[in-house]
Scaffold this active site. Structure first.
Site, PDB file in Angstrom:
ATOM      1  N   CYS A 116       0.811  -1.227   0.000  1.00  0.00           N
ATOM      2  CA  CYS A 116       0.000   0.000   0.000  1.00  0.00           C
ATOM      3  C   CYS A 116       0.841   1.272   0.000  1.00  0.00           C
ATOM      4  CB  CYS A 116      -0.962   0.006   1.182  1.00  0.00           C
ATOM      5  SG  CYS A 116      -2.289  -1.180   0.985  1.00  0.00           S
ATOM      6  N   HIS A 256      -3.321   7.546   2.935  1.00  0.00           N
ATOM      7  CA  HIS A 256      -3.739   6.264   2.355  1.00  0.00           C
ATOM      8  C   HIS A 256      -5.110   5.891   2.900  1.00  0.00           C
ATOM      9  CE1 HIS A 256      -3.805   2.228   0.932  1.00  0.00           C
ATOM     10  NE2 HIS A 256      -3.627   1.678   2.113  1.00  0.00           N
ATOM     11  N   ASN A 286     -10.295   0.477  -0.179  1.00  0.00           N
ATOM     12  CA  ASN A 286      -8.830   0.543  -0.235  1.00  0.00           C
ATOM     13  C   ASN A 286      -8.367   0.042  -1.608  1.00  0.00           C
ATOM     14  OD1 ASN A 286      -6.073   0.221   0.015  1.00  0.00           O
ATOM     15  ND2 ASN A 286      -6.155  -0.811   1.995  1.00  0.00           N
TER      16      ASN A 286
END
Ligand code: UT7
Length: 331
Positions: A116, A256, A286
């Protein structure tokens, strides 16, 4: 002589049309809209349904959006960096295919993988190439087809992830705008908590690995959550401190999008008002490498030249960090 800085000068984005809502997930696994919303902030995510289309499909769309909006001649692009955890194929660089398809025929290209944090680390890489003077136009794309590695019978992961892509162009800047500072970290202790067990060099694919569902994302959510909350907040606070930025100096937090509670904790630690926090997790979930550029894509019209942006990310590995960037243009 003023130092040559690396600025973001254009943004593009793409998400597939298909929306997988919490309501639909309720019919697939034992979950409910209230649980998902209160624990994650997610309402829906986009899924790429088109057969035979992989991450490159998303990346190409985002890059083409940037190229069209900016009126850029793709032949001028020197380099294409693709941040992704879900390449089209295990060995062939997906970035090479993307570069050819968008007409970046004079560019070289490669993939960059830090889970990520791929896009955040990619910002550092792209900026370094510009600052060194070696290249003038670096296209950084963050794209992931997370639906290709998610088990849609596992309620602990299938509610979280979605597909998407975003792209930014890095160019030299003579006014001191662009990337100012970075604080990037990794810790291998994390790989047992967020991973795909099979399909890599330790445990190649076999009949057993498929039967045991070892090609899907596994996450020890609670542990990852704890590390993410403290580490994302730590690095964001640290980058503010070492650049003498107060909460009033920060125009935008670009975090994020893994969990709204992690984002809120980071903003609170920085003392940043919530109306300065970019957030679209409710729409996309996500999207791994695509979260940061998709935020820029959604908020681009609100950004002003000179705005102070703090980026922060946390991901598998563990990998995490923060970047301080001054925005280079107003729309
Ligand atoms: O982007 C890369 C980095 N990733 C992250 O930062 C993700 C970090 N982790 C998280 O965001 C959260 O840990 C999750 C959203 C994954 C899970 O939230 P949580 O508050 O940590 O829940 P939990 O795992 O502690 O589970 C609490 C309860 C459990 O039931 P019991 O044991 O208390 O009876 C789970 O079985 O919730 C249950 N549960 C669910 N219930 C309804 C787990 N998933 C679901 C679900 N629907 N989808």
């Amino acid at each position: 002589m003023t130092k040559r800085t690396a600025a973001i000068t254009a943004v593009g984005g793409y998400v597939p049309d298909f929306k997988l809502t919490n309501k639909v997930l309720e019919t697939m696994v034992d979950t409910n809209d209230e649980w998902i919303t209160s624990r994650t902030g997610i309402k829906e995510r986009r899924i790429l349904k088109q057969e035979g289309a992989g991450t490159s499909f998303l990346a190409i769309k985002a890059a083409e959006d940037l190229i069209a909006k900016r009126g850029l001649n793709p032949e001028e692009i020197d380099m294409v960096l693709l941040a992704t955890a879900t390449p089209d194929l295990p060995v062939a660089a997906t970035a090479a295919f993307v570069a050819s398809e968008i007409g970046a025929v004079n560019a070289f290209s490669y993939d960059l993988q830090a889970a990520c944090s791929s896009f955040l680390f990619g910002m550092s890489t792209a900026a370094s190439y510009i600052e060194s003077g070696r290249y003038k136009k670096v296209l950084l794309i963050g794209a992931d087809k997370m639906s290709s590695i998610i088990d849609y019978t596992d309620r602990t992961t299938c509610i979280i992830f979605g597909d998407g892509a975003g792209a930014v162009l890095f160019e030299p800047n003579e006014e001191g705008l662009g990337l100012q500072d970075e604080y990037l970290r990794t810790d291998g202790v994390g790989r047992q908590f967020l991973k795909i067990d099979a399909g890599g060099s330790i445990l190649p694919a076999s009949k057993e690995t498929v039967e045991n569902k070892q090609h899907y994302v596994y996450q020890d959510g609670k542990t990852v959550f704890k590390f993410a909350v403290s580490n994302m907040a730590d690095v964001s606070a640290e980058i503010m401190k070492r650049n003498n930025l107060s909460h009033e100096d920060v125009d935008w937090l670009v975090p994020h999008q893994a969990n709204k509670r992690i984002i809120d904790a980071t903003a609170n630690r920085m003392g940043v008002d919530h109306d300065k926090v970019m957030m679209n997790i409710q729409h996309y979930g996500n999207t791994t490498s695509a979260t940061l550029p998709l935020l820029l894509f959604d908020y681009e019209s609100q950004l002003k030249k000179g705005d102070n942006l703090i980026f922060a990310a946390f991901g598998g590995g563990f990998t995490w960090g923060s970047i301080y960037l001054k925005w280079a243009y107003s729309k």
